[in-house]
Design a protein around this motif. Structure first.
Motif, PDB file in Angstrom:
ATOM      1  N   SER A 118      -1.479 -17.409  -8.480  1.00 40.40           N
ATOM      2  CA  SER A 118      -2.046 -17.878  -9.750  1.00 40.40           C
ATOM      3  C   SER A 118      -3.562 -17.997  -9.658  1.00 40.40           C
ATOM      4  O   SER A 118      -4.285 -17.590 -10.579  1.00 40.40           O
ATOM      5  N   ASP A 119      -4.044 -18.531  -8.539  1.00 39.66           N
ATOM      6  CA  ASP A 119      -5.490 -18.700  -8.371  1.00 39.66           C
ATOM      7  C   ASP A 119      -6.200 -17.346  -8.278  1.00 39.66           C
ATOM      8  O   ASP A 119      -7.362 -17.215  -8.695  1.00 39.66           O
ATOM      9  N   ALA A 120      -5.521 -16.332  -7.732  1.00 37.92           N
ATOM     10  CA  ALA A 120      -6.145 -15.014  -7.601  1.00 37.92           C
ATOM     11  C   ALA A 120      -6.342 -14.354  -8.957  1.00 37.92           C
ATOM     12  O   ALA A 120      -7.268 -13.553  -9.140  1.00 37.92           O
ATOM     13  N   ARG A 121      -5.476 -14.664  -9.909  1.00 33.15           N
ATOM     14  CA  ARG A 121      -5.579 -14.171 -11.288  1.00 33.15           C
ATOM     15  C   ARG A 121      -5.732 -12.646 -11.344  1.00 33.15           C
ATOM     16  O   ARG A 121      -6.540 -12.115 -12.115  1.00 33.15           O
ATOM     17  N   HIS A 122      -4.958 -11.960 -10.550  1.00 35.24           N
ATOM     18  CA  HIS A 122      -5.039 -10.493 -10.567  1.00 35.24           C
ATOM     19  C   HIS A 122      -4.285  -9.983 -11.796  1.00 35.24           C
ATOM     20  O   HIS A 122      -3.149 -10.386 -12.047  1.00 35.24           O
ATOM     21  N   PRO A 123      -4.899  -9.092 -12.568  1.00 33.83           N
ATOM     22  CA  PRO A 123      -4.269  -8.648 -13.826  1.00 33.83           C
ATOM     23  C   PRO A 123      -2.970  -7.872 -13.630  1.00 33.83           C
ATOM     24  O   PRO A 123      -2.178  -7.765 -14.579  1.00 33.83           O
ATOM     25  N   ALA A 124      -2.727  -7.345 -12.438  1.00 31.86           N
ATOM     26  CA  ALA A 124      -1.506  -6.555 -12.220  1.00 31.86           C
ATOM     27  C   ALA A 124      -0.294  -7.420 -11.896  1.00 31.86           C
ATOM     28  O   ALA A 124       0.839  -6.965 -12.006  1.00 31.86           O
ATOM     29  N   ARG A 164      -0.646  -0.230 -11.726  1.00 33.88           N
ATOM     30  CA  ARG A 164       0.769  -0.481 -11.976  1.00 33.88           C
ATOM     31  C   ARG A 164       1.080  -1.970 -11.842  1.00 33.88           C
ATOM     32  O   ARG A 164       0.555  -2.636 -10.942  1.00 33.88           O
ATOM     33  N   PRO A 165       1.922  -2.501 -12.718  1.00 31.65           N
ATOM     34  CA  PRO A 165       2.229  -3.934 -12.680  1.00 31.65           C
ATOM     35  C   PRO A 165       3.078  -4.291 -11.468  1.00 31.65           C
ATOM     36  O   PRO A 165       3.923  -3.509 -11.019  1.00 31.65           O
ATOM     37  N   GLU A 168       0.827  -1.210   0.000  1.00 33.16           N
ATOM     38  CA  GLU A 168       0.000   0.000   0.000  1.00 33.16           C
ATOM     39  C   GLU A 168       0.860   1.257   0.000  1.00 33.16           C
ATOM     40  O   GLU A 168       0.589   2.223  -0.721  1.00 33.16           O
ATOM     41  N   ILE A 169       1.934   1.257   0.806  1.00 32.34           N
ATOM     42  CA  ILE A 169       2.834   2.416   0.859  1.00 32.34           C
ATOM     43  C   ILE A 169       3.501   2.642  -0.492  1.00 32.34           C
ATOM     44  O   ILE A 169       3.562   3.768  -1.008  1.00 32.34           O
ATOM     45  N   ILE A 170       4.004   1.578  -1.096  1.00 32.79           N
ATOM     46  CA  ILE A 170       4.715   1.724  -2.369  1.00 32.79           C
ATOM     47  C   ILE A 170       3.787   2.198  -3.479  1.00 32.79           C
ATOM     48  O   ILE A 170       4.147   3.066  -4.285  1.00 32.79           O
ATOM     49  N   LEU A 171       2.581   1.666  -3.528  1.00 37.87           N
ATOM     50  CA  LEU A 171       1.649   2.070  -4.577  1.00 37.87           C
ATOM     51  C   LEU A 171       1.101   3.478  -4.368  1.00 37.87           C
ATOM     52  O   LEU A 171       0.503   4.053  -5.269  1.00 37.87           O
ATOM     53  N   ALA A 172       1.338   4.040  -3.171  1.00 39.09           N
ATOM     54  CA  ALA A 172       0.940   5.431  -2.922  1.00 39.09           C
ATOM     55  C   ALA A 172       1.969   6.418  -3.458  1.00 39.09           C
ATOM     56  O   ALA A 172       1.720   7.625  -3.464  1.00 39.09           O
ATOM     57  N   ASP A 173       3.124   5.923  -3.907  1.00 36.20           N
ATOM     58  CA  ASP A 173       4.179   6.782  -4.443  1.00 36.20           C
ATOM     59  C   ASP A 173       3.903   7.030  -5.926  1.00 36.20           C
ATOM     60  O   ASP A 173       3.949   6.100  -6.737  1.00 36.20           O
ATOM     61  N   PRO A 174       3.638   8.272  -6.328  1.00 32.98           N
ATOM     62  CA  PRO A 174       3.325   8.542  -7.745  1.00 32.98           C
ATOM     63  C   PRO A 174       4.488   8.297  -8.692  1.00 32.98           C
ATOM     64  O   PRO A 174       4.294   8.167  -9.907  1.00 32.98           O
ATOM     65  N   ALA A 215      11.957  -3.631 -14.701  1.00 33.45           N
ATOM     66  CA  ALA A 215      12.589  -2.492 -15.381  1.00 33.45           C
ATOM     67  C   ALA A 215      11.904  -2.212 -16.719  1.00 33.45           C
ATOM     68  O   ALA A 215      11.653  -1.050 -17.063  1.00 33.45           O
ATOM     69  N   ARG A 216      11.601  -3.249 -17.497  1.00 29.05           N
ATOM     70  CA  ARG A 216      10.920  -3.058 -18.779  1.00 29.05           C
ATOM     71  C   ARG A 216       9.538  -2.447 -18.589  1.00 29.05           C
ATOM     72  O   ARG A 216       9.132  -1.524 -19.305  1.00 29.05           O
ATOM     73  N   LEU A 217       8.812  -2.944 -17.582  1.00 32.62           N
ATOM     74  CA  LEU A 217       7.470  -2.433 -17.321  1.00 32.62           C
ATOM     75  C   LEU A 217       7.511  -0.978 -16.861  1.00 32.62           C
ATOM     76  O   LEU A 217       6.636  -0.177 -17.226  1.00 32.62           O
ATOM     77  N   ALA A 218       8.517  -0.627 -16.047  1.00 32.83           N
ATOM     78  CA  ALA A 218       8.635   0.757 -15.595  1.00 32.83           C
ATOM     79  C   ALA A 218       8.926   1.686 -16.767  1.00 32.83           C
ATOM     80  O   ALA A 218       8.515   2.861 -16.773  1.00 32.83           O
TER      81      ALA A 218
END
Length: 377
Positions: free
Chosen positions: A350-356, A331-332, A288-294, A371-374
């Motif tokens: 795998s069972d959760a199948r979250h697209p990210a 964000r991936p 949660e903290i990391i994904l709050a960083d723009p 790195a490629r995704l960023a």
């Protein structure tokens, strides 16, 4: 924990060390009001946890309340070496007759304490030590006997300070011991024209491990930064300037992950160690903290299960993404799990199948993908 100057001086005052009269202001109007109450010329001093304030224009004299308001308006919001001055110390101007340097600190190399005193204050200690090392008196301090009146007189005499400085040196030592400090420094410690010894500045670093004895939460500036939010959750987090968010378990693994991310051509956005026995909740808090960083464009979760079970990490990721809802899709997230319960953890993801979420078997491969995704590749 480094203190702001005004906080250091509050400690000095409690231990009987003379400091100029003054208070902090968060607005120019408050600075004007404080200056009017002091009834004398003042100095407006940016409150930031870094040196070089004077050279940057963060310390400005003001002849009276109107000037104090104008100077505070210039200083509040100033960027000094990456530190924003959100408040100023409005302090009665004190004219020095002589300037000295005094410090007590924990000497880690020798496993003890060290006193450093000089009759040449007002300049950076590194510069003084380089240009005139003989002007800086260094004296190891016995942890058992400490600094008594006789030791303080010896320090003052060896450094060329006046006799009346000795009691202040003794009190500075008491600050170090009583407040569980790692460093207590005054630069400059001054002698006024009427022969008073005054701490014109103050730098104090407290030992975080002793916080439970003192209730130091009051020393924290409430900026709502990511560091503050992570600290409130008990996370070991440091913001960096890259675009790949990094989570790992164990400082060594996280440091290695930062290197691998850099080797893949991307900059890590943070250091975040969830520890050796992290629960699902800790993992969720970290994500949660990391994904709050723009600045974060992708996230790399690199966990080697030992005490930390990989299934707990996987459950934490799933829980965090459920709580984040739409924000968790933006964000991936590249995940590498290995070690204790790794197969179970991979199956949970795998069972959760979250697209990210993307899973990669190796650390190098995970870093390259993050790195490629960023980079948007």
């Amino acid at each position: 924990m480094d203190l702001y100057e005004y906080q250091a001086k509050e400690l000095f005052g409690r231990h009987g060390i003379p400091v100029p009269a003054g208070r902090t202001a968060a607005t120019p109007a408050e600075a004007r009001e404080i200056a009017a109450g002091l009834g004398a010329p003042v100095v407006i001093k940016a409150q930031v946890k870094t040196g070089g304030r004077g050279k940057a224009g963060g310390i400005r004299p003001a002849a009276g309340p109107v000037a104090a308001e104008a100077e505070a308006d210039r200083v509040i919001g100033m960027d000094i070496k990456g530190h924003i001055a959100r408040r100023v110390l409005v302090e009665a101007a004190t004219v020095p007759f002589e300037e000295y340097y005094a410090a007590f600190l924990v000497d880690r190399a020798e496993g003890g304490f060290l006193a450093m005193v000089s009759s040449q204050g007002g300049m950076e200690i590194e510069e003084l030590a380089a240009t005139d090392p003989d002007a800086l008196v260094k004296l190891p301090i016995d942890p058992v006997t400490g600094v008594d009146a006789d030791t303080a007189k010896l320090l003052a005499a060896k450094a060329g300070l006046p006799e009346q400085a000795a009691p202040v040196l003794e009190k500075l030592w008491r600050v170090l011991v009583a407040e569980d400090a790692l460093l207590v420094e005054v630069n400059p410690l001054i002698c006024t024209t009427d022969q008073r010894i005054v701490a014109l500045d103050g730098k104090v670093t407290l030992d975080d491990n002793a916080a439970f004895r003192h209730g130091w939460d009051d020393y924290g500036e409430r900026t709502d930064s990511l560091e503050d939010r992570a600290r409130a959750k008990g996370l070991n987090y440091v913001k960096l300037d890259g675009t790949v968010g990094v989570i790992g378990n164990g400082a060594g693994l996280v440091m290695s992950t930062l290197d691998v991310v850099a080797g893949a051509g991307a900059g890590p956005a943070n250091f975040l160690d969830i520890g050796g026995g992290a629960s699902a909740q800790v993992m969720a808090d970290g994500l949660e903290i990391i994904l709050a960083d723009p600045d974060v464009r992708s996230v790399l979760v690199n966990v080697f299960g030992g005490i930390t079970a990989c299934d707990a990490v996987a459950n934490g990721i799933v829980t965090a993404l459920e709580l984040l809802g739409e924000r968790g899709h933006r964000r991936p997230i590249v995940v590498r799990l290995d070690g204790n319960n790794a197969e179970v953890g991979r199956r949970i993801l795998s069972d959760a199948r979250h697209p990210a979420v993307r899973q990669v078997a190796t650390m190098d491969g995970a870093a390259e993908m993050a790195a490629r995704l960023a980079a948007g590749a």
